[in-house]
Design an enzyme around this catalytic site. Sequence first.
Site, PDB file in Angstrom:
ATOM      1  N   HIS A 179      -8.072  -4.885  -0.850  1.00 51.95           N
ATOM      2  CA  HIS A 179      -6.793  -4.367  -0.475  1.00 51.95           C
ATOM      3  C   HIS A 179      -6.325  -4.695   1.072  1.00 51.95           C
ATOM      4  CE1 HIS A 179      -3.983  -0.972  -0.865  1.00 51.95           C
ATOM      5  NE2 HIS A 179      -4.051  -0.694   0.374  1.00 51.95           N
TER       6      HIS A 179
ATOM      7  N   ASP B 121      -9.391  -4.818  -5.445  1.00 51.64           N
ATOM      8  CA  ASP B 121      -8.908  -3.571  -4.874  1.00 51.64           C
ATOM      9  C   ASP B 121      -9.127  -2.482  -5.747  1.00 51.64           C
ATOM     10  OD1 ASP B 121      -7.339  -1.833  -3.330  1.00 51.64           O
ATOM     11  OD2 ASP B 121      -5.315  -2.705  -4.122  1.00 51.64           O
TER      12      ASP B 121
ATOM     13  N   SER C 151       0.863  -1.041  -0.041  1.00 53.80           N
ATOM     14  CA  SER C 151      -0.021  -0.080   0.003  1.00 53.80           C
ATOM     15  C   SER C 151       0.760   1.220  -0.087  1.00 53.80           C
ATOM     16  CB  SER C 151      -0.926   0.007   1.248  1.00 53.80           C
ATOM     17  OG  SER C 151      -2.045   0.885   1.124  1.00 53.80           O
TER      18      SER C 151
END
Length: 327
Positions: free
Chosen positions: A298, A268, A166
């Site tokens: 995610h 995601d 991320s």
Amino acid sequence: MEEVVNVGGILKVYRDGTIFRVEDPRMFVKASLQGEGDVASKDVVLNEKLGLWVRLYLPSSHLQQQTEKRRLPLIVYFHGGGFCVASPALPDFHNFTLKLAATVGAIVVSVAYRLAPEHRLPAAYDDCISALQWVNSHAGDGGDFKHDPWLESYADFSAVYLMGDSAGGNIAHHVVALRGGVEAWNPIKLKGSILVEPFFGAEQRTLSESECPCDAVLNLELSDACWRLSLPVGSDRDHPFSYPCSPAAPKLEKISLPPLLVAIGGRDMLRDRDHEYCELLKQHGKSVEVVVFGEEEHGFYVVRPQSQSCERLIQEISRFISPVHTF
């Protein structure tokens, strides 16, 4: 007190400037050795004034060696959290990193960088560059850095990998791009970068962003809030920090990047953005391998570390590293 920003309940900013986090990474963890099954870990403060520290992970068998053994590949890991929350001490990230070190058979350096909004970008990049300089010092004359015995004794500095998930994936890109390429990190050898669902953005929405449900793990409201809090004041999401494909960003064709492994979640919100990044790198002749986890949202690797998808992710990382470094 009146709230002016609420990021999923885990970060709250009040009108008087007070900030609340579920976990406050500014609380230093004193250096200590902890038994963690097959992996030992300890915390090392690099810069107490900045609050910069790292958590080291070492497969325990190397602590008990009686004769000289092979050195282990080294993964420098940057955690996620939208630049605004989390640290290596957060249980989800700690447990994931334990599993990573044990399965891959590598030393892991997990970096606790400064967070926004108190410290907007490029503070996180600066801290992670400093941590990598500390790692780099072990392969050279050391400079002003104090060496760590684990890295001195067990790390293979010819097999160093960057990894981030991320926001950490964004950082893994920028610690190379902002320094002008892999050559800037000699004498260590950056053999590869592993970007897991990297956090990129831009003003123009992608299809996967526009169609993201509001109850997703990462949604537009949460993503936009993190960018507002972390980008330099007055910047929008077209800033090169968030959008590496921006005309104002360092020219990707001119930067020497290590081979990349990019993991993308099929559900995601960031998937279209991450595919765009990978395709642009390929167009410029960069070595990019993409692995898609079709049904995953995610952060699946920290939310469900025992899942088959997390197992597969770590196996893909092992495969990516093992052709270069024989186990």
